[in-house]
Write a protein that holds these residues in place. Structure first.
Motif, PDB file in Angstrom:
ATOM      1  N   GLU A   1       6.616   0.014  -3.859  1.00  0.00           N
ATOM      2  CA  GLU A   1       5.305   0.829  -2.883  1.00  0.00           C
ATOM      3  C   GLU A   1       5.015   1.526  -2.814  1.00  0.00           C
ATOM      4  O   GLU A   1       4.129   2.656  -2.764  1.00  0.00           O
ATOM      5  N   THR A   2       6.302   2.235  -3.574  1.00  0.00           N
ATOM      6  CA  THR A   2       6.583   4.003  -4.785  1.00  0.00           C
ATOM      7  C   THR A   2       5.371   3.735  -5.470  1.00  0.00           C
ATOM      8  O   THR A   2       5.148   5.117  -5.417  1.00  0.00           O
TER       9      THR A   2
ATOM     10  N   SER B   1       2.328   2.155  -5.772  1.00  0.00           N
ATOM     11  CA  SER B   1       0.442   1.449  -5.348  1.00  0.00           C
ATOM     12  C   SER B   1       0.427   2.413  -4.928  1.00  0.00           C
ATOM     13  O   SER B   1      -0.017   3.552  -4.666  1.00  0.00           O
TER      14      SER B   1
ATOM     15  N   ASP C   1      -3.614   3.195  -2.842  1.00  0.00           N
ATOM     16  CA  ASP C   1      -3.445   3.363  -1.246  1.00  0.00           C
ATOM     17  C   ASP C   1      -4.705   2.936  -0.491  1.00  0.00           C
ATOM     18  O   ASP C   1      -5.855   2.945  -0.627  1.00  0.00           O
TER      19      ASP C   1
ATOM     20  N   THR D   1       0.850  -1.169   0.230  1.00  0.00           N
ATOM     21  CA  THR D   1      -0.251  -0.119   0.056  1.00  0.00           C
ATOM     22  C   THR D   1       0.770   1.673   0.022  1.00  0.00           C
ATOM     23  O   THR D   1       1.564   1.150   0.454  1.00  0.00           O
ATOM     24  N   LYS D   2       0.333   1.746  -0.573  1.00  0.00           N
ATOM     25  CA  LYS D   2       1.331   3.546  -0.728  1.00  0.00           C
ATOM     26  C   LYS D   2       1.606   3.519   0.772  1.00  0.00           C
ATOM     27  O   LYS D   2       0.847   3.760   1.962  1.00  0.00           O
TER      28      LYS D   2
ATOM     29  N   GLU E   1       2.766  -1.554 -10.912  1.00  0.00           N
ATOM     30  CA  GLU E   1       3.516  -2.518  -9.845  1.00  0.00           C
ATOM     31  C   GLU E   1       4.183  -3.581 -10.370  1.00  0.00           C
ATOM     32  O   GLU E   1       4.874  -3.776  -9.763  1.00  0.00           O
TER      33      GLU E   1
END
Length: 192
Positions: free
Chosen positions: A101-102, A104, A106, A58-59, A154
């Motif tokens: 995650e960079t 992704s 939220d 997730t972010k 992703e």
């Protein structure tokens, strides 16, 4: 008979007719229709395990490290595994997740928004969508497992991770072959 999302209702109705119109056995799972977008905010009374955000992409408010630090950490992991001859799956998975995650969505915010709309209950779809209507997170009510549904961004980011990792392994293997060939050459020279 192959049941798909498109024909699920048709087969469900057919089974209900075969059972004499009975609506199941009174299980809370009777109201679930996995992945049905129309049910994304319909609350159901099933018990569920809350997501462990340490294990779900997730972010984050801040990336775990800079791009250069990620690149070096990926190479270092490849060097460590090459030296030991063992794959460190936990370290690989964690680093890959942090790297991804960079980009992704939220997912945590999507989950929390849905929980507010359902009064803290699982939605009947057992799935969570982003603002564009893309599947983002799912929950399997029978196994209790959460799954992040990867976005194209992703997947692209994972390919970058894998390329850095594999390139470093290839470099290390090539260096080992050169060193072995060099040793073989000096041994042959010595023997002559």
């Amino acid at each position: 008979m192959q049941i798909t999302r498109e024909n699920y209702s048709q087969y469900a109705n057919m089974i209900q007719q075969m059972l004499g119109g009975k609506k199941g056995i009174g299980s809370p799972y009777d109201d679930c229709d996995y992945g049905n977008f129309a049910l994304r905010f319909k609350p159901v009374d099933i018990k569920f395990v809350k997501p462990n955000w340490d294990n779900i992409m997730t972010k984050r408010s801040k990336p775990a490290m800079s791009e250069q630090e990620f690149k070096e950490a990926i190479k270092e992991l490849a060097r460590k595994e090459f030296a030991t001859g063992k794959r460190d799956d936990a370290a690989y998975r964690k680093l890959c997740m942090q790297h991804g995650e960079t980009v992704s969505p939220d997912r945590k915010a999507l989950y929390e928004s849905s929980m507010r709309k359902t009064g803290g209950k699982m939605n009947a779809a057992c799935m969570f969508w982003d603002a564009k209507g893309n599947k983002s997170l799912s929950y399997h009510p029978l196994t209790g497992h959460w799954k992040a549904i990867s976005t194209d961004e992703e997947f692209a980011r994972a390919r970058v991770f894998t390329a850095i990792y594999n390139d470093e392994l290839a470099r290390l293997k090539a260096g080992t072959k050169e060193a072995a060939a060099s040793e073989m050459g000096s041994t042959v020279d010595y023997m002559i």
